[in-house]
Design an enzyme around this catalytic site. Structure first.
Site: not given
Length: 304
Positions: A137-138
């Site tokens: 995930i970013d």
């Protein structure tokens, strides 16, 4: 080393080979592909190629990906919010601002640095740079991420992601008032020609992407939504919500240039994660509460 092979179809005839290869994986940059070509890692019909070669129908493209550069990834005593852990899998609630794995500009302070200190038994499939990492995930997205502690678990979790059997639900605050309760965004995502660091909805060199959303609450100028991923493309929710006219609040890449709400990074949280346990076959689901910064935003918006 990993070897991949493709046969060129009519749809991509006359595309440059570096463009063709870049479209095969969201994580491959044009410059990285060009370096592989220069180093002789790419063959066309068993012969070396140049970056400007235009692929032809039935060309057989072979890519041999070299072993990742062995970085000295150091274990760091960074606190982790462990939601679940056993001998096969660990589920972490990642804070906003933490990078998942080491990369240029971020060799310390990452989730991997913290994991190496926390546990001694991570899957080695992705090498020392990304041990145990099966999805990401970013940096500025908070929430749940699953990590494999052995190679069997790693392969099982990757296969579940490919088969779209994992469950991934996100909570987000977006600009604008969405007028309907539910929706599905089905729009292919690929690299933006004008900005190679960004993704965009495009028919060219793209991959299918599907996001389902539900409106949870509407405010004066914003909407609180839940998004469920059917696919997992780079920046998928951020790109899709911008595409339909409701970019994420605080998103420095895809949102308005002028800051509108007091949050560092996009207001996006991976709130629920579900998968089949690699060893027991048990169906597992985990939830992570909204981080404090998003709770404060919702409180602020409800008072406006």
């Amino acid at each position: 080393m990993e070897q991949m092979q493709w046969t060129v179809s009519e749809e991509v005839k006359n595309d440059r080979i570096d463009k063709f290869l870049t479209s095969q994986d969201d994580e491959w940059s044009r410059s990285q592909v060009q370096q592989w070509i220069k180093d002789g890692q790419v063959l066309v019909n068993d012969k070396s190629s140049k970056s400007n070669y235009k692929v032809q129908v039935n060309d057989v493209i072979t890519l041999t990906i070299p072993e990742p550069e062995e970085l000295d990834v150091v274990a760091e005593d960074i606190p982790l919010d462990v939601v679940f852990e056993d001998a096969d899998v660990i589920v972490i609630n990642k804070p906003r601002g933490m990078v998942v794995h080491p990369a240029p500009g971020h060799y310390t302070g990452t989730l991997v640095n913290a994991l190496l200190h926390h546990c001694k038994d991570l899957s080695g499939i992705n090498g020392v740079v990304r041990p145990g990492i099966v999805h990401r995930i970013d940096k500025d997205t908070s929430g749940l991420i699953m990590v494999a502690k052995n190679d069997h678990a790693h392969e099982s979790l990757v296969n579940q992601l490919k088969a779209k059997t994992t469950k991934r639900r996100y909570k987000a605050i977006v600009h604008g008032i969405i007028p309907h309760q539910h929706g599905t965004i089905e729009a292919p995502i690929g690299r933006d020609k004008k900005d190679r660091q960004s993704m965009t909805v495009t028919e060219e060199n793209s991959r299918d992407a599907v996001t389902h959303f539900t409106v949870l609450e509407c405010f004066k100028d914003f909407t609180y939504v839940q998004c469920e991923l059917e696919t997992g493309r780079t920046h998928q929710i951020r790109v899709h919500m911008k595409y339909i006219g409701y970019p994420l609040a605080g998103d420095p890449k895809y949102g308005p240039k002028k800051k509108t709400l007091d949050i560092e990074g996009q207001a996006l949280h991976a709130a629920m994660l579900g998968f089949t346990h690699p060893k027991t076959g048990e169906e597992l689901e985990f939830e992570a509460p909204l981080p404090e910064d998003m709770e404060e935003l919702l409180h602020y918006l409800r008072k406006k």
